[in-house]
Scaffold this active site. Structure first.
Site, PDB file in Angstrom:
ATOM      1  N   CYS A  26      86.914 -57.586 -60.258  1.00 55.45           N
ATOM      2  CA  CYS A  26      86.242 -56.398 -60.797  1.00 55.45           C
ATOM      3  C   CYS A  26      84.813 -56.736 -61.203  1.00 55.45           C
ATOM      4  O   CYS A  26      83.892 -55.927 -61.043  1.00 55.45           O
ATOM      5  CB  CYS A  26      87.014 -55.845 -61.982  1.00 55.45           C
ATOM      6  SG  CYS A  26      87.199 -57.011 -63.345  1.00 55.45           S
ATOM      7  N   HIS A 164      88.480 -55.841 -68.381  1.00 56.12           N
ATOM      8  CA  HIS A 164      88.173 -55.226 -67.089  1.00 56.12           C
ATOM      9  C   HIS A 164      86.688 -54.833 -67.081  1.00 56.12           C
ATOM     10  O   HIS A 164      86.154 -54.457 -68.129  1.00 56.12           O
ATOM     11  CB  HIS A 164      89.057 -53.989 -66.894  1.00 56.12           C
ATOM     12  CG  HIS A 164      89.001 -53.399 -65.517  1.00 56.12           C
ATOM     13  ND1 HIS A 164      88.996 -54.157 -64.369  1.00 56.12           N
ATOM     14  CD2 HIS A 164      88.954 -52.096 -65.099  1.00 56.12           C
ATOM     15  CE1 HIS A 164      88.954 -53.358 -63.318  1.00 56.12           C
ATOM     16  NE2 HIS A 164      88.922 -52.107 -63.730  1.00 56.12           N
ATOM     17  N   ASN A 204      85.588 -47.216 -60.898  1.00 52.91           N
ATOM     18  CA  ASN A 204      86.527 -48.336 -60.897  1.00 52.91           C
ATOM     19  C   ASN A 204      86.530 -49.014 -59.523  1.00 52.91           C
ATOM     20  O   ASN A 204      85.861 -48.534 -58.586  1.00 52.91           O
ATOM     21  CB  ASN A 204      87.928 -47.822 -61.266  1.00 52.91           C
ATOM     22  CG  ASN A 204      88.796 -48.897 -61.884  1.00 52.91           C
ATOM     23  OD1 ASN A 204      88.455 -50.074 -61.862  1.00 52.91           O
ATOM     24  ND2 ASN A 204      89.932 -48.500 -62.423  1.00 52.91           N
TER      25      ASN A 204
END
Lengths: 250, 104
Positions: A26, A164, A204
């Site tokens: 990520c 994240h 995302n």
């Protein structure tokens, strides 16, 4: 600071939603999205940069085991830029082959990177005037998220535990009295507040099938899920000939 | 058709049917019946958790079936969580208050 801003509405600024699959990258995908957006805003040219280059050339080792956003930016600076996604495509595994940064032509580069003030007003100002930024969040509530604005109840999304990294691409407010999609049909759930809810729009890296076509919205103004913990962005200089930059569409 | 002649409407899907739809939508298959049963159990727990999250949420979010509905919370964290994200930030140039660039 404008009341709303959504970089997705500006043409060719935000690249398509990526899918990290089983690689915990990520951090690299958020960094790539940040650089792509800033490059498009400052240079008026859309590029897709190589996430795989960030994974293969990361100074910290296995990029599919997680990484630091600042290491992504340091890697870009050490390598004098990034190759294109087309030349150096994503394979979903780090260092399957050694760093091939030297092999391909660079399509985008950065001058530096900075950490922004840890407050949401400052983040909104920077986002609206300069472009998308990367943020770290607690991803606990995202496993079961489908759509709408997440406003965590106290104690349900620890802002200290960020695990994240995503790209912040805009902000806005829901309309007064806006309800959940299912509430509009069933009206079984308890009534929601009638006032509007301010939110952030985040990109995302779990594919476009997830969430709101790959995006999600998080409450703005309450440090929801630790969004103010590490706001970082690359710095991309505007070429002298192109000083008139694009502003964030409302 | 109901006893009074009224149509009771479509019946709600049973858990196993919802799970089958999930498997089709996200192309999931499991190695053996025991694993299938385990994933069905996790799926049920996640649906219950999603319902609770939606009850607790103060915004407009909807929680429910997602591509990660057959994973435990721990598995989800292990597969997608970036543990390094929680580390200390380096001593980077923090430009508080303004977005202007200072001296290098």
């Amino acid at each position: 600071v404008p009341s709303t801003c959504d970089w997705r509405k500006a043409r060719n600024i935000i690249s398509s939603v990526r899918n990290q699959k089983s690689c915990k990258c990520c951090w690299a995908m958020a960094a790539a999205g940040n650089i792509e957006a800033l490059w498009a805003i400052k240079h008026k040219m859309s590029v897709e940069v190589s996430v795989q280059e960030l994974l293969d050339c990361d100074r910290c080792g296995n990029g599919c085991s997680g990484g630091y956003i600042w290491d992504a930016f340091i890697t870009v600076m050490n390598n004098s830029g990034l190759a294109s996604e087309r030349d150096y495509p994503f394979r979903g595994e780090a260092r399957a082959h050694k760093c091939q940064a030297e092999k391909y032509k660079k399509v985008a580069w950065i001058q530096d990177f900075i950490m922004l003030p840890e407050n949401e007003q400052g983040m909104a100002r920077y986002l609206a005037t300069e472009g998308p930024i990367t943020v770290s969040i607690n991803m606990q509530l995202l496993q079961n998220y489908k759509n709408g604005v997440i406003r965590p109840a106290p104690g349900t999304c620890d802002p200290q535990h960020v695990d994240h990294i995503v790209l912040l691409v805009g902000f806005g407010k829901t309309k007064s009295g806006e309800r959940r999609q299912t509430e509009a049909v069933l009206s079984q759930s308890k009534p929601r507040p009638r006032h509007s809810t301010p939110y952030w729009i985040l990109k995302n890296s779990w594919g476009a099938q997830w969430g709101e076509e790959g995006y999600f919205r998080l409450h703005r103004g309450s440090n929801a899920c630790g969004i103010t913990r590490y706001p970082l962005t690359a710095l991309v200089d505007t070429p002298v000939k192109k000083r008139h930059t694009i502003s964030c569409p409302p | 058709q109901g006893i009074g002649g009224q149509d009771p409407g479509p019946r709600p899907l049973e858990l196993k049917e919802v799970f089958t739809l999930f498997q089709i939508q996200y192309n999931r298959s499991y190695s053996n019946p025991a694993e299938h049963a385990r994933r069905l159990d996790i799926f049920a727990r996640n649906l219950a958790r999603a319902q609770q999250l939606q009850e607790d949420d103060l915004g407009t979010a909807e929680f429910g079936v997602t591509p990660f509905s057959d994973l435990t919370e721990e598995e989800f964290g292990q597969l997608y969580g970036n543990q390094r994200a929680a580390g200390r930030a380096p001593n980077v140039d923090r430009k508080v208050g303004s977005g202007e660039r200072g001296e290098s």
